[in-house]
Each structure stands twice: as C-alpha cells, then as structure tokens.
Design an enzyme around this catalytic site. Sequence first.
Site, mmCIF file in Angstrom:
data_model
loop_
_atom_site.group_PDB
_atom_site.id
_atom_site.type_symbol
_atom_site.label_atom_id
_atom_site.label_comp_id
_atom_site.label_asym_id
_atom_site.label_seq_id
_atom_site.Cartn_x
_atom_site.Cartn_y
_atom_site.Cartn_z
ATOM 1 N N GLY A 43 0.853 -1.181 0.000
ATOM 2 C CA GLY A 43 0.000 0.000 0.000
ATOM 3 C C GLY A 43 0.891 1.234 0.000
ATOM 4 O O GLY A 43 2.078 1.155 0.299
ATOM 5 N N THR A 44 0.307 2.388 -0.316
ATOM 6 C CA THR A 44 1.178 3.555 -0.480
ATOM 7 C C THR A 44 0.802 4.752 0.395
ATOM 8 O O THR A 44 1.050 4.722 1.578
ATOM 9 C CB THR A 44 1.256 3.962 -1.959
ATOM 10 O OG1 THR A 44 -0.064 3.929 -2.529
ATOM 11 C CG2 THR A 44 2.109 2.996 -2.726
ATOM 12 N N THR A 45 0.175 5.798 -0.132
ATOM 13 C CA THR A 45 0.172 7.094 0.545
ATOM 14 C C THR A 45 -1.059 7.352 1.417
ATOM 15 O O THR A 45 -2.194 7.217 0.961
ATOM 16 C CB THR A 45 0.307 8.225 -0.490
ATOM 17 O OG1 THR A 45 1.434 7.952 -1.322
ATOM 18 C CG2 THR A 45 0.521 9.560 0.190
ATOM 19 N N LYS A 76 -7.434 1.469 2.689
ATOM 20 C CA LYS A 76 -6.235 1.783 3.463
ATOM 21 C C LYS A 76 -6.538 2.542 4.750
ATOM 22 O O LYS A 76 -5.644 2.742 5.572
ATOM 23 C CB LYS A 76 -5.253 2.604 2.624
ATOM 24 C CG LYS A 76 -4.739 1.887 1.382
ATOM 25 C CD LYS A 76 -3.743 2.743 0.639
ATOM 26 C CE LYS A 76 -3.316 2.076 -0.655
ATOM 27 N NZ LYS A 76 -2.370 2.912 -1.427
ATOM 28 N N ALA A 218 3.562 4.896 -7.498
ATOM 29 C CA ALA A 218 2.902 3.908 -6.647
ATOM 30 C C ALA A 218 1.648 4.456 -5.965
ATOM 31 O O ALA A 218 0.928 3.719 -5.304
ATOM 32 C CB ALA A 218 3.867 3.395 -5.587
#
Length: 271
Positions: A43-45, A76, A218
């Site tokens: 997962g990213t931001t 997320k 990403a």
Amino acid sequence: MLPDGTRLSETSSFADYLAVRAPELLPSARATDGGSLVGVTHGTTIVAATFDGGVVMAGDRRATMGNVIAQRDIQKVFPTDEYSCVGIAGTAGLAVEMTRLFQVELEHYEKIEGTVLSTDGKANRLAALIRNNLGMAMQGLAVVPLFAAYDLDAGVGRIFAFDVTGNRNEERAFHSVGSGSTFARGSLKKLYSEGMSETDAVTAAIQALYDAADDDTATGGPDLARRIFPMVGAITANGYRAYSEDETAAIADQVIAARMGRPDGPSAPLT
C-alpha cells in the site's frame, strides 16, 4: 499464565494473550524464505490533518506489486474504535492483519477494564504491535501505519506516526506516510492553515493525494473512468465517520476541475 505471573483472564492486552495461546496467529509470526519479495502487495500514501474540532485521514486506493498495479480500490483507512482510525502503508497483507489485531486489542481492553483506553494508550499499544513486526521489517516486509484519534479529554484531534521499530512521534497539524508522502507533505505545508473547517481539511487532504499521485507512480490518483476516489474518514466528538463515495467524489471532482486550469494546484496565500 503470562511470563510475569499475570493470569490470562486478567490481562487487558489481547496481543499478550494471543502470544501465549496462539502465537502463530500474530502477524509477526508469518515466515518468509528470505528470497525475493516479488509478488508482495504494498500500500502507499496516507495523509492526515487536524481541523477545528477533530482530525481527518485520507488514503489513495492503489496497491502495487513491484512495477505492477495489484489493486486499484484497496482500503487503506480503517476505524479502530469509535474515536480513532489507522491508515496503512507498507506490506498490505501484514498491515491489514495488524490493524485487525489492533481493533480487537482496543475492544478487549475496553471489556476487561470497563473503560476506553486513552489516546496515548492506544498509540502505545499500536507501537508495541509494530515493534513485534521488526523481524519481518528487516526482511523487507515493513508496516508503517499512521494513527489518528479524537482525544476526548483534550477535545482535539491528534496524529501519531511510527517507524519500523515502534518508535512513536506525535505530529502537529498534519502528516503523511508512504511512498508519496514527501510530495503530500509538501502540498499540505502550503495548503494547511490553523482553524480549518472539516470540509477544508478534507479538500486539502485530497489535494495532497493528487500531488502525491502526480509525482509518485505507486500512488493512485482519482480514477474518473472507474469512479474510484480516495478513502476519507473524519473523527470528531461525535466519533468516527467514513465519507461516502458520493461525498468524496463531489470534493474530488471539484479538485480535478480546478486542476484543468491550474495543473500544479492552488497557490498558497502569502503572509
């Protein structure tokens, strides 16, 4: 019986209970072969910002697997109890497991002690779970969540960031974690101001995620074709509220429309 002599029925920590009765169920117990991490979803931001009366958290929806987009609509941002939430960054599978364990940990504490854990206590419990994952982090399977809560005693929203060793830091006003966090924080530095309304804080968070997606491959930006937008949650004295897709889409559409005339985003007022 725990190592310190505490009876299992008396401990307020579900993680301690699990470590004795079923340690293989802990996220940190997952074994790896020490080989390539290709095929692991990340997962990213995540961004969070306080406002006058609470705190908001938002996350993009993209999960990556190396240079491939593994999922376009991953969740997320998770509520962890009535007055707190966690945004995940890092190894997606371990992060989701850790978040679920944290949710049970807070519920277990409340049932055993008959009261809600304090905001600092919640941050400390999450720090301990992250610390327990240090062995996996050293193998490249790091989990670095962002924690936000409404402090009922202080009457304000609070944000906590962590490193892979479980060290916690309280962040003032706003923060971001994940691969696009540098760009998101740079955006929030210009857009954030004291005394923002909830709507202004959500708009600033979505602007920050847009800027992160603009420079970080990403991080997923708003997907107009599939109508996939960031996931947003707000915590106030009334508790946690997840924004509906229609609410988030309406704000994201305004942000995107404004970007058509100013691709680099709104200008911060000079003071």
